[in-house]
Design an enzyme around this catalytic site. Structure first.
Site, PDB file in Angstrom:
ATOM      1  N   CYS A 121       0.830  -1.210   0.000  1.00 50.35           N
ATOM      2  CA  CYS A 121       0.000   0.000   0.000  1.00 50.35           C
ATOM      3  C   CYS A 121       0.862   1.256   0.000  1.00 50.35           C
ATOM      4  O   CYS A 121       1.996   1.250   0.457  1.00 50.35           O
ATOM      5  CB  CYS A 121      -0.868   0.027   1.241  1.00 50.35           C
ATOM      6  SG  CYS A 121      -1.841  -1.445   1.429  1.00 50.35           S
ATOM      7  N   ARG A 146       4.869   0.804  -6.244  1.00 53.48           N
ATOM      8  CA  ARG A 146       4.779  -0.155  -5.142  1.00 53.48           C
ATOM      9  C   ARG A 146       3.768  -1.252  -5.441  1.00 53.48           C
ATOM     10  O   ARG A 146       3.684  -2.237  -4.714  1.00 53.48           O
ATOM     11  CB  ARG A 146       4.357   0.573  -3.849  1.00 53.48           C
ATOM     12  CG  ARG A 146       5.367   1.589  -3.380  1.00 53.48           C
ATOM     13  CD  ARG A 146       4.777   2.533  -2.364  1.00 53.48           C
ATOM     14  NE  ARG A 146       4.518   1.925  -1.088  1.00 53.48           N
ATOM     15  CZ  ARG A 146       5.398   1.806  -0.109  1.00 53.48           C
ATOM     16  NH1 ARG A 146       6.615   2.252  -0.283  1.00 53.48           N
ATOM     17  NH2 ARG A 146       5.072   1.254   1.027  1.00 53.48           N
ATOM     18  N   TRP A 154      -2.840  -2.549  -1.766  1.00 52.67           N
ATOM     19  CA  TRP A 154      -2.371  -3.857  -2.272  1.00 52.67           C
ATOM     20  C   TRP A 154      -3.032  -4.867  -1.350  1.00 52.67           C
ATOM     21  O   TRP A 154      -2.688  -4.971  -0.178  1.00 52.67           O
ATOM     22  CB  TRP A 154      -0.840  -3.902  -2.190  1.00 52.67           C
ATOM     23  CG  TRP A 154      -0.244  -5.271  -2.342  1.00 52.67           C
ATOM     24  CD1 TRP A 154       0.126  -6.124  -1.350  1.00 52.67           C
ATOM     25  CD2 TRP A 154       0.084  -5.930  -3.564  1.00 52.67           C
ATOM     26  NE1 TRP A 154       0.651  -7.275  -1.875  1.00 52.67           N
ATOM     27  CE2 TRP A 154       0.635  -7.191  -3.228  1.00 52.67           C
ATOM     28  CE3 TRP A 154      -0.041  -5.595  -4.914  1.00 52.67           C
ATOM     29  CZ2 TRP A 154       1.069  -8.095  -4.186  1.00 52.67           C
ATOM     30  CZ3 TRP A 154       0.396  -6.504  -5.866  1.00 52.67           C
ATOM     31  CH2 TRP A 154       0.940  -7.739  -5.497  1.00 52.67           C
ATOM     32  N   ASN A 182      -1.284   1.293   6.001  1.00 53.16           N
ATOM     33  CA  ASN A 182      -0.378   0.393   5.296  1.00 53.16           C
ATOM     34  C   ASN A 182       0.170  -0.557   6.357  1.00 53.16           C
ATOM     35  O   ASN A 182       0.592  -0.106   7.421  1.00 53.16           O
ATOM     36  CB  ASN A 182       0.735   1.251   4.656  1.00 53.16           C
ATOM     37  CG  ASN A 182       1.857   0.425   4.079  1.00 53.16           C
ATOM     38  OD1 ASN A 182       1.760  -0.795   3.975  1.00 53.16           O
ATOM     39  ND2 ASN A 182       2.936   1.097   3.709  1.00 53.16           N
ATOM     40  N   GLY A 183       0.109  -1.856   6.111  1.00 55.31           N
ATOM     41  CA  GLY A 183       0.590  -2.830   7.093  1.00 55.31           C
ATOM     42  C   GLY A 183      -0.475  -3.880   7.356  1.00 55.31           C
ATOM     43  O   GLY A 183      -1.440  -3.997   6.598  1.00 55.31           O
ATOM     44  N   GLU A 234      17.647 -22.772  -8.948  1.00 55.44           N
ATOM     45  CA  GLU A 234      17.168 -21.396  -8.878  1.00 55.44           C
ATOM     46  C   GLU A 234      18.324 -20.418  -9.121  1.00 55.44           C
ATOM     47  O   GLU A 234      18.172 -19.424  -9.832  1.00 55.44           O
ATOM     48  CB  GLU A 234      16.487 -21.157  -7.513  1.00 55.44           C
ATOM     49  CG  GLU A 234      16.019 -19.747  -7.259  1.00 55.44           C
ATOM     50  CD  GLU A 234      15.056 -19.169  -8.294  1.00 55.44           C
ATOM     51  OE1 GLU A 234      14.571 -19.904  -9.163  1.00 55.44           O
ATOM     52  OE2 GLU A 234      14.820 -17.951  -8.238  1.00 55.44           O
ATOM     53  N   LYS A 262      18.509 -17.654 -12.148  1.00 51.08           N
ATOM     54  CA  LYS A 262      18.727 -16.216 -11.897  1.00 51.08           C
ATOM     55  C   LYS A 262      19.848 -15.703 -12.784  1.00 51.08           C
ATOM     56  O   LYS A 262      19.735 -14.653 -13.391  1.00 51.08           O
ATOM     57  CB  LYS A 262      19.108 -15.943 -10.435  1.00 51.08           C
ATOM     58  CG  LYS A 262      18.061 -15.932  -9.359  1.00 51.08           C
ATOM     59  CD  LYS A 262      16.982 -14.922  -9.459  1.00 51.08           C
ATOM     60  CE  LYS A 262      15.891 -15.298 -10.397  1.00 51.08           C
ATOM     61  NZ  LYS A 262      14.719 -15.949  -9.914  1.00 51.08           N
ATOM     62  N   GLU A 296      18.808 -15.575 -16.593  1.00 43.25           N
ATOM     63  CA  GLU A 296      17.808 -14.611 -17.047  1.00 43.25           C
ATOM     64  C   GLU A 296      18.288 -13.163 -16.983  1.00 43.25           C
ATOM     65  O   GLU A 296      17.881 -12.362 -17.811  1.00 43.25           O
ATOM     66  CB  GLU A 296      16.476 -14.790 -16.311  1.00 43.25           C
ATOM     67  CG  GLU A 296      16.525 -14.522 -14.837  1.00 43.25           C
ATOM     68  CD  GLU A 296      15.174 -14.761 -14.151  1.00 43.25           C
ATOM     69  OE1 GLU A 296      14.138 -14.464 -14.741  1.00 43.25           O
ATOM     70  OE2 GLU A 296      15.190 -15.237 -13.009  1.00 43.25           O
ATOM     71  N   HIS A 308      28.387 -38.671 -14.918  1.00 37.01           N
ATOM     72  CA  HIS A 308      27.741 -39.549 -15.907  1.00 37.01           C
ATOM     73  C   HIS A 308      27.644 -38.874 -17.273  1.00 37.01           C
ATOM     74  O   HIS A 308      26.798 -39.227 -18.080  1.00 37.01           O
ATOM     75  CB  HIS A 308      26.367 -39.988 -15.399  1.00 37.01           C
ATOM     76  CG  HIS A 308      26.462 -40.798 -14.138  1.00 37.01           C
ATOM     77  ND1 HIS A 308      26.927 -42.088 -14.118  1.00 37.01           N
ATOM     78  CD2 HIS A 308      26.214 -40.465 -12.846  1.00 37.01           C
ATOM     79  CE1 HIS A 308      26.934 -42.538 -12.872  1.00 37.01           C
ATOM     80  NE2 HIS A 308      26.515 -41.556 -12.073  1.00 37.01           N
ATOM     81  N   LYS A 328       7.003 -10.000 -16.742  1.00 37.91           N
ATOM     82  CA  LYS A 328       6.792 -10.329 -15.327  1.00 37.91           C
ATOM     83  C   LYS A 328       5.676 -11.346 -15.164  1.00 37.91           C
ATOM     84  O   LYS A 328       5.729 -12.218 -14.313  1.00 37.91           O
ATOM     85  CB  LYS A 328       6.478  -9.041 -14.550  1.00 37.91           C
ATOM     86  CG  LYS A 328       6.351  -9.232 -13.059  1.00 37.91           C
ATOM     87  CD  LYS A 328       7.680  -9.617 -12.418  1.00 37.91           C
ATOM     88  CE  LYS A 328       7.586 -10.009 -10.973  1.00 37.91           C
ATOM     89  NZ  LYS A 328       8.732 -10.805 -10.536  1.00 37.91           N
TER      90      LYS A 328
END
Ligand code: F6R
Length: 608
Positions: free
Chosen positions: A2, A27, A74, A100-101, A481, A485, A488, A504, A603
Site C-alpha cells: 500500500c 509499489r 495492495w 499500510n501494514g 534457482e 537467476k 535470465e 555420468h 513479469k
C-alpha cells in the site's frame, strides 16, 4: 504494498493526493481512494482498479478541501473491491483512516468492537482502526489515535482525519514506512519520498510509534505518551527515480534486501511458538488429509523451483508422496488424478497461463487445489479451493527473488501443518523447526552483509560464457534457482546439476577455468559433495562454494568460499539462495545488463 499520502495546507488537496499516489504506483496496487474534508464534511471517493479510475471519479464529482488523505491498496485481507479500498471510516463518517501494514489481532478487535455495537462494512483488517479511534475519541484526535494503537498488534503506518477537528491530520507508524514532508505553509505525509518530491525536499523520518500532528498552527512530533520530540530535518538530494527504488540502483537489489521482512510477514500469525500452525482460511481437514494419497506441486520457473523444495519438505516432514511438475508439461502427460489428489499450485502473480491451465485440469478430475500466491484476487486465488498467500508485497523486478523465499516459507508452513495433522512429527520436533524458522529473518540479514566476496567474484568472472551450479539434495534444488537467476539477468549460459550425476556425462565440459558454484549445506551429504567438488577441481574448475558457518574445511578444496549462518538443514534454501541472487545481480550489473527488465522476458506470462 500500500501507499499512503496526506496533505494539510492551502492548496486543493485532491490533485496533491492524486499526484502523490501516482508517484507510489511503483509499489503495486489494486485500488485507490481519497478522503478530503470539504466544508466540515468528510468526502470519500474510492474504487477498485487503476488510479485513473479514481481520477475520473474525482473529475466527475470534485471534492474541494485543503486537508485530506489518500491511499493505494495492495490487497491482503479481503479481495480488491470498491468496498475494501481505503480510506475506511467510522459509521457516522466523522473519522477516516488510511493504513499500510497488517493488524494481526484484527479479528479479536472486530469481535470486541462488534460487541460494543460497531458495524463493519469491509473484509479488511484496517476497518477496526476508525472504529477504535471513534471509541476512544473524547475531544482530541491524537489522544484517541494514541489509545487506539495500544490495542493494535502488527505493523502499521496510518493517517487519520476527522470532521471533529477538520484542520488536523494525525499519523503514526510501526514497522511500516512513513515520512513527513515540510513545505512552506503546507505539510505532507507519505509512505515514500517520491510522493512529495514535487513540493518539498525537507522531510522528517519517523521512527516506530512516533506521532505527527499537523494543523493550521503547524506541526508537532510526539512520542506515544504525548511528549513532544525534536527531530533533525533530512534534506533529500536524490532524484525521484532513485527515490522510488529507496536509494537502490535497481528494484531487484531492493527486493533482495526486502527478503528478511517478506519472510517475517509470511510467517506472521501463522508460525507462533506454542500455538498450532494457523493456515488462514484453509479448510482442508485432518480427515481429508488422511484421504489424500498423492500431492502434485505444479508451477513454472522460479515457483517450480520452490515446489521442488516443497517436495523435500512435505515428504521428509509429513511423509506424503509428492510429485513436482512444470505446469506447461503437466496437463499433456495425462497425469493420474482423482478426488484423493491434492494439487498445490505456486504462482507469484497468480495469472500464469500454464499454471492456471494445470489448475483447471486438476479440478476437472475432482482434485482439491491449494494455491500459494502473492496476489490477492488473482485468477489462481479465485479458482483454487484454498489459498495460502505469501506476503512478499509487490515484486517489480522481472527476476523473482522475494517471491521465491516466501514461497519456500509457505511450503514449510504447509509441510509442518500436514506433519501435525498426520502425526509424523512430535510437538517438540515441530516446535523446534518453528523456532528455527522464526530466526530466519535475522539470519537472512546476516547473509546480506557478505557482499564483498560476491562482488569480487563477479568482477573477476563476469566475462565467462558458461557456469555450473552443483548441489545434492536440497542444495540441488537451490542450484536450479541460482542457475535460472544467472541466465535470465546476465545472459550467461549456466546449468544446475545434481553433483553426483555430473560424472555420468556432463563432467566432459569441465576444463581449466570453468566456473563452478558448489552448494554444500546438507550435512549428511557434505563429504560426498566435497568428493564431487574435487572431481571438478582436478579438471581445472574455478570453484566458489557455499557452506554453513563451522564447515570452513571446505576451503581446503575450493578457490573461494562463503558461509551462511547455521539453520535446520531443511530450511537452508531460504538462506543459501540469497548469495546466489546477489551473485547473479552483481554479474549482470558488471555486464551492463538491464537487470530489472531482462530481454525477452515479462513479469507475468499470460500466454501458454
Ligand atoms: C524467474 C521468474 C519466472 C517466474 C515464472 C512463474 O525469475 O520470475 O520464472 O517464476 O514465470 O511466474 P508466477 O510465479 O507469477 O506464476
Amino acid at each position: 504494498m500500500c501507499g499512503i499520502v496526506g496533505y494539510v495546507g492551502k492548496k486543493e488537496a485532491s490533485p496533491v493526493l492524486i499526484h502523490g499516489l501516482s508517484k507510489l504506483e511503483y509499489r503495486g496496487y489494486d485500488s485507490a481512494g481519497v478522503a478530503i474534508i470539504e466544508d466540515n464534511l468528510l468526502k470519500v471517493t474510492k474504487c477498485k482498479g487503476r488510479l485513473a479510475n479514481l481520477e475520473a471519479k474525482l473529475n466527475e464529482n470534485p471534492i474541494h478541501g485543503a486537508v485530506g488523505i489518500g491511499h493505494t491498496r495492495w490487497a491482503t485481507h479481503g479481495e480488491p473491491s470498491d468496498l475494501n479500498s481505503h480510506p475506511h471510516s467510522n459509521e457516522d463518517e466523522t473519522i477516516s483512516v488510511v493504513h499500510n501494514g497488517i493488524i494481526e489481532n484484527y479479528l479479536q478487535l472486530r469481535e470486541w468492537l462488534s460487541a460494543k455495537g460497531y458495524k463493519f462494512m469491509s473484509e479488511t483488517d484496517t476497518e477496526v482502526i476508525p472504529h477504535l479511534v471513534d471509541y476512544y475519541y473524547k475531544g482530541n484526535l491524537e489522544e484517541a489515535v494514541m489509545k487506539a494503537i495500544t490495542k493494535m498488534e502488527g505493523s502499521y503506518a496510518i493517517g487519520v482525519v476527522s470532521t471533529h477537528e477538520p484542520g488536523k491530520l494525525v499519523a503514526v507508524r510501526k514497522d511500516s514506512p512513513l515520512i513527513v514532508g515540510l513545505g512552506k505553509d503546507e505539510f505532507f505525509i507519505a509512505s515514500d519520498i517520491p510522493a512529495i518530491l514535487n513540493y518539498t525536499r525537507d522531510i522528517y523520518l519517523l521512527n516506530d510509534k512516533e506521532f505527527v500532528v499537523i494543523n493550521e498552527d503547524g506541526i508537532k512530533l510526539l512520542t506515544e505518551d504525548g511528549d513532544e520530540i525534536k527531530k533533525d530535518v533530512f534534506h533529500v538530494t536524490w532524484n525521484a527515480d532513485a527515490a522510488e527504488k529507496g536509494g537502490y540502483e535497481h528494484f531487484m537489489i531492493k527486493e533482495i534486501h526486502e527478503q528478511p521482512k517478506a519472510i517475517k510477514d509470511t510467517m506472521t500469525s501463522r508460525i507462533v511458538l506454542g500455538k498450532p500452525i494457523a493456515l488462514d482460511k484453509i479448510t482442508i481437514t485432518k480427515e481429508q488429509l488422511a484421504n489424500i494419497d498423492r500431492v502434485y506441486i505444479v508451477a513454472c520457473g522460479t515457483a517450480y523451483h520452490a515446489g521442488i523444495v516443497g517436495k523435500y519438505a512435505i515428504e521428509k516432514l509429513a511423509r506424503i508422496p509428492v510429485e513436482v511438475d512444470i505446469a506447461s508439461e503437466f496437463r499433456y502427460r495425462n497425469p493420474i488424478m482423482n478426488e484423493k489428489t491434492l494439487m498445490i499450485v505456486v504462482s507469484q502473480s497468480g495469472e500464469t497461463a500454464d499454471t492456471l491451465a494445470a489448475l483447471r485440469e486438476a479440478k476437472k478430475y475432482g482434485a482439491r487445489v491449494l494455491a500459494i500466491t502473492n496476489v490477492v484476487g488473482s485468477s489462481v486465488s479465485r479458482e483454487a479451493d484454498d489459498v495460502l498467500y505469501t506476503w512478499a508485497g509487490p515484486e517489480i523486478a522481472v527476476a523473482s527473488t522475494k517471491a521465491y523465499t516466501t514461497q519456500l516459507i509457505a511450503m514449510y508452513i504447509l509441510a509442518l501443518y500436514f506433519a501435525d495433522c498426520k502425526g509424523t512429527l512430535s510437538t517438540d520436533e515441530i516446535e523446534s523447526i518453528k523456532a528455527e524458522m522464526l530466526k530466519l529473518p535475522e539470519k537472512c540479514e546476516e547473509v546480506l552483509k557478505h557482499k564483498e566476496v560476491l562482488q569480487k567474484f563477479a568482477s573477476k568472472n563476469f566475462m565467462h560464457k558458461d557456469m555450473f551450479f552443483l548441489g545434492r539434495g536440497l542444495d540441488y534444488a537451490v542450484a536450479m534457482e541460482g542457475s535460472l537467476k544467472l541466465k535470465e539477468i546476465s545472459y550467461i549460459h549456466s546449468e544446475a546439476y545434481a553433483a553426483g550425476e555430473l560424472k555420468h556425462g556432463t563432467i566432459a565440459l569441465i576444463e581449466k577455468g570453468t566456473v563452478v558454484i558448489a552448494l554444500a549445506t546438507q550435512e549428511e551429504l557434505f563429504e560426498k559433495m566435497l568428493s564431487n567438488v574435487k572431481e571438478v577441481k582436478t579438471r581445472g574448475a574455478n570453484v566458489l562454494a557455499f557452506a554453513f558457518e563451522g564447515n570452513e574445511t571446505v576451503e581446503k578444496t575450493v578457490d573461494s568460499a562463503l558461509y551462511i549462518p547455521k539453520t535446520a538443514e531443511i530450511l537452508a534454501p531460504v538462506l543459501s539462495v540469497v548469495p546466489l541472487q546477489l551473485l547473479a545481480y552483481y554479474i549482470a550489473v558488471q555486464k551492463g545488463c538491464d537487470v530489472d527488465k531482462p530481454r525477452n522476458l515479462a513479469k507475468s506470462v499470460t500466454v501458454e
